[in-house]
Write a protein that holds these residues in place. Structure first.
Motif, PDB file in Angstrom:
ATOM      1  N   TYR A 102       6.627  21.237   9.532  1.00 50.07           N
ATOM      2  CA  TYR A 102       7.516  20.549   8.596  1.00 50.07           C
ATOM      3  C   TYR A 102       7.330  21.027   7.150  1.00 50.07           C
ATOM      4  CZ  TYR A 102       8.743  17.331  12.340  1.00 50.07           C
ATOM      5  OH  TYR A 102       9.217  16.797  13.506  1.00 50.07           O
ATOM      6  N   ARG A 103       6.893  22.275   6.991  1.00 49.17           N
ATOM      7  CA  ARG A 103       6.577  22.766   5.651  1.00 49.17           C
ATOM      8  C   ARG A 103       7.795  22.735   4.707  1.00 49.17           C
ATOM      9  NH1 ARG A 103       6.880  26.630   9.318  1.00 49.17           N
ATOM     10  NH2 ARG A 103       8.099  28.531   8.952  1.00 49.17           N
ATOM     11  N   LYS A 104       8.993  22.989   5.228  1.00 47.06           N
ATOM     12  CA  LYS A 104      10.179  22.986   4.365  1.00 47.06           C
ATOM     13  C   LYS A 104      10.464  21.583   3.824  1.00 47.06           C
ATOM     14  CE  LYS A 104      12.478  26.965   6.483  1.00 47.06           C
ATOM     15  NZ  LYS A 104      13.702  27.439   7.202  1.00 47.06           N
ATOM     16  N   ASP A 105      10.224  20.556   4.659  1.00 51.64           N
ATOM     17  CA  ASP A 105      10.437  19.178   4.201  1.00 51.64           C
ATOM     18  C   ASP A 105       9.348  18.725   3.245  1.00 51.64           C
ATOM     19  OD1 ASP A 105      12.794  18.479   5.773  1.00 51.64           O
ATOM     20  OD2 ASP A 105      11.485  18.630   7.514  1.00 51.64           O
ATOM     21  N   LEU A 106       8.154  19.289   3.410  1.00 51.33           N
ATOM     22  CA  LEU A 106       7.019  18.807   2.632  1.00 51.33           C
ATOM     23  C   LEU A 106       6.827  19.561   1.326  1.00 51.33           C
ATOM     24  CD1 LEU A 106       4.469  18.178   5.530  1.00 51.33           C
ATOM     25  CD2 LEU A 106       5.875  16.510   4.316  1.00 51.33           C
ATOM     26  N   ILE A 107       7.421  20.747   1.217  1.00 50.00           N
ATOM     27  CA  ILE A 107       7.371  21.457  -0.066  1.00 50.00           C
ATOM     28  C   ILE A 107       8.649  21.081  -0.829  1.00 50.00           C
ATOM     29  CG2 ILE A 107       7.160  23.688  -1.221  1.00 50.00           C
ATOM     30  CD1 ILE A 107       5.849  24.756   1.300  1.00 50.00           C
ATOM     31  N   ALA A 108       8.689  19.861  -1.284  1.00 53.29           N
ATOM     32  CA  ALA A 108       9.863  19.322  -1.979  1.00 53.29           C
ATOM     33  C   ALA A 108       9.369  18.299  -2.990  1.00 53.29           C
ATOM     34  CB  ALA A 108      10.816  18.674  -0.971  1.00 53.29           C
ATOM     35  N   ARG A 109      10.290  17.830  -3.791  1.00 54.25           N
ATOM     36  CA  ARG A 109       9.939  16.817  -4.783  1.00 54.25           C
ATOM     37  C   ARG A 109      10.802  15.578  -4.579  1.00 54.25           C
ATOM     38  NH1 ARG A 109       6.545  18.612  -8.710  1.00 54.25           N
ATOM     39  NH2 ARG A 109       7.027  16.787  -9.970  1.00 54.25           N
ATOM     40  N   TYR A 110      10.317  14.460  -5.088  1.00 48.15           N
ATOM     41  CA  TYR A 110      11.075  13.214  -5.002  1.00 48.15           C
ATOM     42  C   TYR A 110      10.899  12.435  -6.292  1.00 48.15           C
ATOM     43  CZ  TYR A 110       6.543  10.942  -4.122  1.00 48.15           C
ATOM     44  OH  TYR A 110       5.257  10.496  -4.240  1.00 48.15           O
ATOM     45  N   GLU A 111      11.740  11.460  -6.477  1.00 46.77           N
ATOM     46  CA  GLU A 111      11.681  10.618  -7.667  1.00 46.77           C
ATOM     47  C   GLU A 111      11.076   9.271  -7.296  1.00 46.77           C
ATOM     48  OE1 GLU A 111      11.871   9.980 -11.619  1.00 46.77           O
ATOM     49  OE2 GLU A 111      12.606  11.811 -10.641  1.00 46.77           O
ATOM     50  N   PRO A 112       9.879   8.929  -7.784  1.00 44.14           N
ATOM     51  CA  PRO A 112       9.281   7.623  -7.458  1.00 44.14           C
ATOM     52  C   PRO A 112      10.207   6.484  -7.877  1.00 44.14           C
ATOM     53  CG  PRO A 112       7.681   9.063  -8.519  1.00 44.14           C
ATOM     54  CD  PRO A 112       9.018   9.735  -8.655  1.00 44.14           C
ATOM     55  N   LYS A 113      10.293   5.465  -7.024  1.00 45.39           N
ATOM     56  CA  LYS A 113      11.162   4.326  -7.281  1.00 45.39           C
ATOM     57  C   LYS A 113      10.316   3.097  -7.630  1.00 45.39           C
ATOM     58  CE  LYS A 113      14.779   6.733  -6.088  1.00 45.39           C
ATOM     59  NZ  LYS A 113      15.520   6.479  -4.850  1.00 45.39           N
ATOM     60  N   ALA A 114      10.962   2.120  -8.250  1.00 43.92           N
ATOM     61  CA  ALA A 114      10.265   0.885  -8.623  1.00 43.92           C
ATOM     62  C   ALA A 114       9.886   0.088  -7.376  1.00 43.92           C
ATOM     63  CB  ALA A 114      11.158   0.041  -9.523  1.00 43.92           C
ATOM     64  N   VAL A 164       0.837  -1.201   0.000  1.00 39.97           N
ATOM     65  CA  VAL A 164       0.000   0.000   0.000  1.00 39.97           C
ATOM     66  C   VAL A 164       0.875   1.255   0.000  1.00 39.97           C
ATOM     67  CG1 VAL A 164      -1.660   1.326   1.360  1.00 39.97           C
ATOM     68  CG2 VAL A 164      -1.953  -1.145   1.119  1.00 39.97           C
ATOM     69  N   ALA A 165       1.953   1.236   0.788  1.00 39.63           N
ATOM     70  CA  ALA A 165       2.845   2.396   0.859  1.00 39.63           C
ATOM     71  C   ALA A 165       3.522   2.646  -0.487  1.00 39.63           C
ATOM     72  CB  ALA A 165       3.885   2.184   1.946  1.00 39.63           C
ATOM     73  N   GLU A 166       3.958   1.582  -1.161  1.00 33.79           N
ATOM     74  CA  GLU A 166       4.614   1.751  -2.457  1.00 33.79           C
ATOM     75  C   GLU A 166       3.639   2.293  -3.492  1.00 33.79           C
ATOM     76  OE1 GLU A 166       6.215  -2.104  -3.165  1.00 33.79           O
ATOM     77  OE2 GLU A 166       8.044  -1.740  -1.999  1.00 33.79           O
ATOM     78  N   ARG A 167       2.409   1.828  -3.434  1.00 30.73           N
ATOM     79  CA  ARG A 167       1.394   2.373  -4.331  1.00 30.73           C
ATOM     80  C   ARG A 167       1.142   3.841  -4.008  1.00 30.73           C
ATOM     81  NH1 ARG A 167      -0.024   1.587  -9.129  1.00 30.73           N
ATOM     82  NH2 ARG A 167       0.230  -0.650  -8.670  1.00 30.73           N
ATOM     83  N   THR A 168       1.153   4.165  -2.724  1.00 31.95           N
ATOM     84  CA  THR A 168       0.962   5.547  -2.293  1.00 31.95           C
ATOM     85  C   THR A 168       2.067   6.443  -2.844  1.00 31.95           C
ATOM     86  OG1 THR A 168      -0.111   4.806  -0.250  1.00 31.95           O
ATOM     87  CG2 THR A 168       0.755   7.046  -0.264  1.00 31.95           C
ATOM     88  N   ALA A 169       3.298   5.949  -2.857  1.00 26.69           N
ATOM     89  CA  ALA A 169       4.424   6.733  -3.379  1.00 26.69           C
ATOM     90  C   ALA A 169       4.215   7.067  -4.852  1.00 26.69           C
ATOM     91  CB  ALA A 169       5.726   5.969  -3.189  1.00 26.69           C
ATOM     92  N   LYS A 170       3.644   6.150  -5.608  1.00 24.19           N
ATOM     93  CA  LYS A 170       3.361   6.420  -7.022  1.00 24.19           C
ATOM     94  C   LYS A 170       2.264   7.464  -7.161  1.00 24.19           C
ATOM     95  CE  LYS A 170       4.786   1.877  -8.745  1.00 24.19           C
ATOM     96  NZ  LYS A 170       4.353   0.639  -9.458  1.00 24.19           N
ATOM     97  N   TRP A 171       1.239   7.368  -6.328  1.00 23.62           N
ATOM     98  CA  TRP A 171       0.152   8.346  -6.374  1.00 23.62           C
ATOM     99  C   TRP A 171       0.621   9.750  -5.971  1.00 23.62           C
ATOM    100  CZ3 TRP A 171      -3.737   4.723  -3.432  1.00 23.62           C
ATOM    101  CH2 TRP A 171      -4.209   3.755  -4.327  1.00 23.62           C
ATOM    102  N   GLY A 172       1.704   9.797  -5.193  1.00 25.34           N
ATOM    103  CA  GLY A 172       2.223  11.100  -4.774  1.00 25.34           C
ATOM    104  C   GLY A 172       2.802  11.917  -5.901  1.00 25.34           C
TER     105      GLY A 172
END
Length: 386
Positions: free
Chosen positions: A178-190, A61-69
């Motif tokens: 935690y706004r500084k940590d949450l206003i960021a981007r990440y690269e979804p992983k496999a 579920v968490a990995e699917r959530t990361a893709k939806w993010g």
């Protein structure tokens, strides 16, 4: 181990109280008859969630959530927040604090984000989102016994307004902090490969069927026990090594049993009279705030379970009982021992090498707990005026 020692000590104290006559035997038997279904539910739902975690359900579920993010940290955090809310409401706060915490920490690290906002979200939401259903918190299951004729849906209607407030306010505080940590981007992983797809599917179907049954009005220990037996059967066939005594939350059950006995003995010595004077008796907003604040202070002083048990006799009716639940469920955000789920959460963080100091936890809780308890109690008063 400390939990087991404390629980054993409390059981001994309770048995001594029975032996010397402080707690009459009929009263001890009455409390035992009341709590065995609750403790059986705790055992069964813990087995279900532990086995589901072993099958990889929460990780999937968490990995699917990361893709939806979609690469946005704030959106991923909102999805984790929603997952924590659903987990708490239907599977109890301990599931969220104990089993979801490692999943979201690993998830955050997997995509290169700080795990701290995600970790604190799980423990805060585990406590504050535990108002809506009887199964969400052990205190709610105890309260359900007092709410004669009120089923899970009626319970949800009673608690709906404060439940919403108790989720929104802590979430807003977390985002601001935690706004500084949450206003960021990440690269979804496999996603990682599933070890045993049969167990994963069995766990998903079992949990999906269990959730509506927990609000159907059937005694909650029945569907939880059934789900534990079903999943246990799958694991006995496919991964028997997972089935072990350690799956059972015996330390928590021992602690709860000891607390029940000791608080009941304290009531026999006049505890209720003292607390009645402190917590008031009215139904106006100030009186409800007085009761919820007393519950919150008691929870942070000694733990939310004995605080609830001590104050239950002075609640008296559904609205005042709801105010008490706000205090003992939402209030335990300040001291480490206010909620057992918080202590278990911190142990999981240490095992994952995530460092979150108790000083910072208490400081943030001193901001969040009073604001949320007051706002939730006022929401209750507005939704159910005297």
């Amino acid at each position: 181990m400390r939990t087991a020692i404390l629980g054993a000590a409390l059981v001994v104290v309770g048995l001594v109280a029975v032996a010397v006559g402080i707690l009459p035997v009929p009263d001890a038997l009455a409390i035992a008859d009341r709590v065995w279904p609750i403790l059986l539910f705790v055992i069964a739902i813990t087995v279900v969630t532990e086995l589901a975690a072993a099958a990889g359900l929460f990780r999937a579920v968490a990995e699917r959530t990361a893709k939806w993010g979609a690469g946005r940290a704030w959106l991923l955090w909102l999805l984790v927040l929603g997952l924590a809310v659903l987990s708490t409401i239907f599977l109890s706060l301990d599931t969220t604090a104990v089993l979801l915490t490692p999943v979201v920490v690993i998830l955050a690290r997997h995509v290169g984000l700080s795990p701290l906002p995600f970790a604190l979200t799980t423990v805060w939401i585990a406590n504050t989102a535990s108002l809506l259903l009887p199964v969400s918190n052990l205190t709610n299951l105890l309260a359900e016994h007092e709410l004669v004729g009120i089923g899970p849906l009626e319970f949800a209607a009673l608690m709906a307004a404060p439940a919403v407030v108790s989720i929104v306010i802590p979430a807003a505080i977390l985002f601001i902090v935690y706004r500084k940590d949450l206003i960021a981007r990440y690269e979804p992983k496999a996603s990682r490969e599933v070890e045993d797809r049969v167990l994963l599917i069995a766990s998903g179907v079992t949990v999906a069927v269990l959730m509506p049954l927990l609000v159907s009005g059937i005694p909650v220990w029945m569907p939880a026990l059934g789900a534990a037996l079903v999943l246990g059967g799958f694991f006995l066939v496919r991964r028997p090594a997972v089935i072990r005594f350690g799956l059972l939350p015996w330390q928590l059950v021992l602690l709860a049993a000891g607390l029940f006995l000791v608080v009941e003995a304290a009531h026999s010595l006049g505890l209720g009279t003292l607390l009645a004077a402190i917590s008031g008796t009215g139904h106006d907003p100030l009186s409800l705030l007085q009761l919820s604040a007393t519950g919150a202070l008691g929870a942070n002083a000694i733990d939310n379970l004995p605080a609830y048990l001590a104050l239950e006799p002075v609640a008296g009716d559904p609205v005042r009982l709801a105010a008490l639940l706000i205090g003992v469920n939402v209030g335990p955000l300040i001291t480490p021992w206010a909620s057992l789920a918080t202590l278990l959460w911190h142990e999981r963080l240490k095992a994952l090498d995530v460092h979150f100091s108790w000083a910072r936890y208490c400081l943030l809780g001193l901001i969040a707990a009073p604001l949320t308890v007051v706002a939730a109690t006022l929401a209750l008063s507005l939704a159910h005026p005297a």
